[in-house]
Scaffold this motif. Structure first.
Motif, PDB file in Angstrom:
ATOM      1  N   MET A  96       0.824  -1.200   0.000  1.00 46.16           N
ATOM      2  CA  MET A  96       0.000   0.000   0.000  1.00 46.16           C
ATOM      3  C   MET A  96       0.859   1.252   0.000  1.00 46.16           C
ATOM      4  N   ARG A  97       0.412   2.247  -0.748  1.00 42.80           N
ATOM      5  CA  ARG A  97       1.022   3.561  -0.687  1.00 42.80           C
ATOM      6  C   ARG A  97      -0.029   4.576  -1.093  1.00 42.80           C
ATOM      7  N   ASP A  98       0.152   5.791  -0.636  1.00 45.22           N
ATOM      8  CA  ASP A  98      -0.804   6.855  -0.920  1.00 45.22           C
ATOM      9  C   ASP A  98      -0.446   7.537  -2.225  1.00 45.22           C
ATOM     10  N   ILE A  99      -1.472   7.851  -3.005  1.00 46.26           N
ATOM     11  CA  ILE A  99      -1.290   8.672  -4.190  1.00 46.26           C
ATOM     12  C   ILE A  99      -2.362   9.754  -4.166  1.00 46.26           C
ATOM     13  N   ASN A 100      -2.113  10.839  -4.835  1.00 43.67           N
ATOM     14  CA  ASN A 100      -3.099  11.908  -4.913  1.00 43.67           C
ATOM     15  C   ASN A 100      -3.931  11.738  -6.173  1.00 43.67           C
ATOM     16  N   VAL A 101      -5.239  11.703  -6.001  1.00 43.91           N
ATOM     17  CA  VAL A 101      -6.167  11.572  -7.113  1.00 43.91           C
ATOM     18  C   VAL A 101      -7.216  12.661  -6.947  1.00 43.91           C
ATOM     19  N   THR A 102      -7.515  13.337  -8.030  1.00 49.19           N
ATOM     20  CA  THR A 102      -8.534  14.378  -7.978  1.00 49.19           C
ATOM     21  C   THR A 102      -9.857  13.798  -8.455  1.00 49.19           C
ATOM     22  N   LEU A 103     -10.859  13.863  -7.595  1.00 53.25           N
ATOM     23  CA  LEU A 103     -12.189  13.353  -7.917  1.00 53.25           C
ATOM     24  C   LEU A 103     -13.215  14.471  -7.752  1.00 53.25           C
ATOM     25  N   PRO A 104     -14.304  14.373  -8.498  1.00 54.03           N
ATOM     26  CA  PRO A 104     -15.387  15.329  -8.252  1.00 54.03           C
ATOM     27  C   PRO A 104     -15.880  15.146  -6.819  1.00 54.03           C
ATOM     28  N   CYS A 105     -15.978  16.219  -6.054  1.00 51.92           N
ATOM     29  CA  CYS A 105     -16.370  16.090  -4.647  1.00 51.92           C
ATOM     30  C   CYS A 105     -17.776  16.636  -4.394  1.00 51.92           C
ATOM     31  N   THR A 106     -18.506  16.855  -5.461  1.00 50.32           N
ATOM     32  CA  THR A 106     -19.900  17.283  -5.325  1.00 50.32           C
ATOM     33  C   THR A 106     -20.748  16.452  -6.282  1.00 50.32           C
ATOM     34  N   GLU A 107     -22.048  16.457  -6.026  1.00 50.72           N
ATOM     35  CA  GLU A 107     -22.972  15.812  -6.953  1.00 50.72           C
ATOM     36  C   GLU A 107     -24.229  16.659  -7.050  1.00 50.72           C
ATOM     37  N   GLU A 108     -24.857  16.543  -8.194  1.00 53.45           N
ATOM     38  CA  GLU A 108     -26.104  17.269  -8.390  1.00 53.45           C
ATOM     39  C   GLU A 108     -27.254  16.384  -7.934  1.00 53.45           C
ATOM     40  N   ILE A 109     -28.115  16.923  -7.083  1.00 48.84           N
ATOM     41  CA  ILE A 109     -29.289  16.194  -6.612  1.00 48.84           C
ATOM     42  C   ILE A 109     -30.511  17.086  -6.786  1.00 48.84           C
ATOM     43  N   LYS A 110     -31.676  16.515  -6.639  1.00 51.80           N
ATOM     44  CA  LYS A 110     -32.930  17.272  -6.730  1.00 51.80           C
ATOM     45  C   LYS A 110     -33.447  17.508  -5.312  1.00 51.80           C
ATOM     46  N   THR A 111     -33.944  18.699  -5.076  1.00 54.77           N
ATOM     47  CA  THR A 111     -34.558  19.003  -3.788  1.00 54.77           C
ATOM     48  C   THR A 111     -35.934  18.335  -3.748  1.00 54.77           C
ATOM     49  N   GLU A 112     -36.602  18.405  -2.615  1.00 49.62           N
ATOM     50  CA  GLU A 112     -37.934  17.802  -2.507  1.00 49.62           C
ATOM     51  C   GLU A 112     -38.936  18.459  -3.459  1.00 49.62           C
ATOM     52  N   PHE A 113     -38.594  19.657  -3.949  1.00 45.65           N
ATOM     53  CA  PHE A 113     -39.465  20.348  -4.904  1.00 45.65           C
ATOM     54  C   PHE A 113     -39.031  20.102  -6.346  1.00 45.65           C
ATOM     55  N   GLY A 114     -38.036  19.216  -6.536  1.00 45.78           N
ATOM     56  CA  GLY A 114     -37.588  18.878  -7.881  1.00 45.78           C
ATOM     57  C   GLY A 114     -36.572  19.831  -8.472  1.00 45.78           C
ATOM     58  N   GLU A 115     -36.087  20.768  -7.671  1.00 49.72           N
ATOM     59  CA  GLU A 115     -35.098  21.723  -8.170  1.00 49.72           C
ATOM     60  C   GLU A 115     -33.692  21.136  -8.013  1.00 49.72           C
ATOM     61  N   PRO A 116     -32.843  21.311  -9.040  1.00 46.15           N
ATOM     62  CA  PRO A 116     -31.474  20.787  -8.925  1.00 46.15           C
ATOM     63  C   PRO A 116     -30.652  21.626  -7.946  1.00 46.15           C
ATOM     64  N   THR A 117     -29.835  20.945  -7.173  1.00 41.67           N
ATOM     65  CA  THR A 117     -28.925  21.619  -6.247  1.00 41.67           C
ATOM     66  C   THR A 117     -27.642  20.788  -6.159  1.00 41.67           C
ATOM     67  N   ILE A 118     -26.618  21.372  -5.607  1.00 44.43           N
ATOM     68  CA  ILE A 118     -25.317  20.701  -5.479  1.00 44.43           C
ATOM     69  C   ILE A 118     -25.079  20.391  -4.001  1.00 44.43           C
ATOM     70  N   ARG A 119     -24.604  19.170  -3.745  1.00 42.46           N
ATOM     71  CA  ARG A 119     -24.216  18.833  -2.371  1.00 42.46           C
ATOM     72  C   ARG A 119     -22.794  18.302  -2.376  1.00 42.46           C
ATOM     73  N   GLU A 120     -22.088  18.583  -1.289  1.00 48.97           N
ATOM     74  CA  GLU A 120     -20.705  18.127  -1.157  1.00 48.97           C
ATOM     75  C   GLU A 120     -20.689  16.708  -0.605  1.00 48.97           C
ATOM     76  N   LEU A 121     -19.817  15.877  -1.172  1.00 49.30           N
ATOM     77  CA  LEU A 121     -19.684  14.494  -0.719  1.00 49.30           C
ATOM     78  C   LEU A 121     -18.720  14.417   0.461  1.00 49.30           C
ATOM     79  N   SER A 122     -19.006  13.521   1.390  1.00 54.92           N
ATOM     80  CA  SER A 122     -18.107  13.321   2.534  1.00 54.92           C
ATOM     81  C   SER A 122     -16.887  12.512   2.079  1.00 54.92           C
ATOM     82  N   ASP A 123     -15.841  12.496   2.898  1.00 50.36           N
ATOM     83  CA  ASP A 123     -14.648  11.704   2.585  1.00 50.36           C
ATOM     84  C   ASP A 123     -14.996  10.228   2.456  1.00 50.36           C
ATOM     85  N   ASP A 124     -15.880   9.719   3.319  1.00 54.93           N
ATOM     86  CA  ASP A 124     -16.282   8.311   3.237  1.00 54.93           C
ATOM     87  C   ASP A 124     -16.981   8.009   1.917  1.00 54.93           C
TER      88      ASP A 124
END
Length: 167
Positions: A96-124
């Protein structure tokens, strides 16, 4: 680490793996009496070539033995490159060794009213997504199979095949 301490640790590894000196002799080509002298600290710390043979005989990483023998990190990096280029110890390259990888850390989701919004993903969530085929195939990152980049069409085919298998 001095030769006596290294030898003690080497003997401990050999005994844990239930390998006799005669077994190690057969695997390394070095006499059992010479190997015994190393284990008992009567010889200087082994050179890298001998450490590689001992590692193969003991089924451990040559880099691990080099660390035990006290070789510097820069020397071990050169050894890692050598082992990698020789290709006959590939299982030791899976350390095992650590490497740096860049990943998208947000995703687009719909609110309860169907409007698109962005939420940040946790490290897990990010860690899980690195190994989730569905998420990987849907990310806007370069993916490869046997060093060839996956086109959008190939990603779609892979998704279809996985859906057939798992759903």
């Amino acid at each position: 680490m001095d030769a006596k301490e290294f030898g003690r640790k080497l003997k401990e590894i050999r005994k844990e793996k239930k390998i006799t000196l005669l077994d190690l002799k057969a695997k390394t080509g070095y006499s059992d009496s010479y190997l015994s002298q190393i284990e008992n600290g009567y010889k200087d710390l082994p050179k890298p070539a001998l450490l590689r043979k001992l590692a193969i005989g003991l089924d451990v990483s040559p880099i691990y033995l080099m660390n035990l023998a006290g070789y510097s990190d820069s020397y071990i990096d050169m050894e890692y490159d050598l082992v990698k280029s020789e290709g006959n110890n590939t299982k030791y390259l899976n350390e095992m060794r650590d490497i740096n990888v860049t990943l998208p850390c947000t995703e687009e989701i719909k609110t309860e009213f169907g409007e698109p919004t962005i939420r940040e993903l946790s490290d897990d969530e990010l860690r899980r997504r690195v190994f989730d085929l569905h998420d990987l195939l849907n990310m806007e990152v370069d993916l490869y199979y046997k060093n060839a980049s996956l086109t959008d069409e190939k990603r779609k085919k892979v998704r279809t095949i996985l859906e057939l298998i798992f759903e």
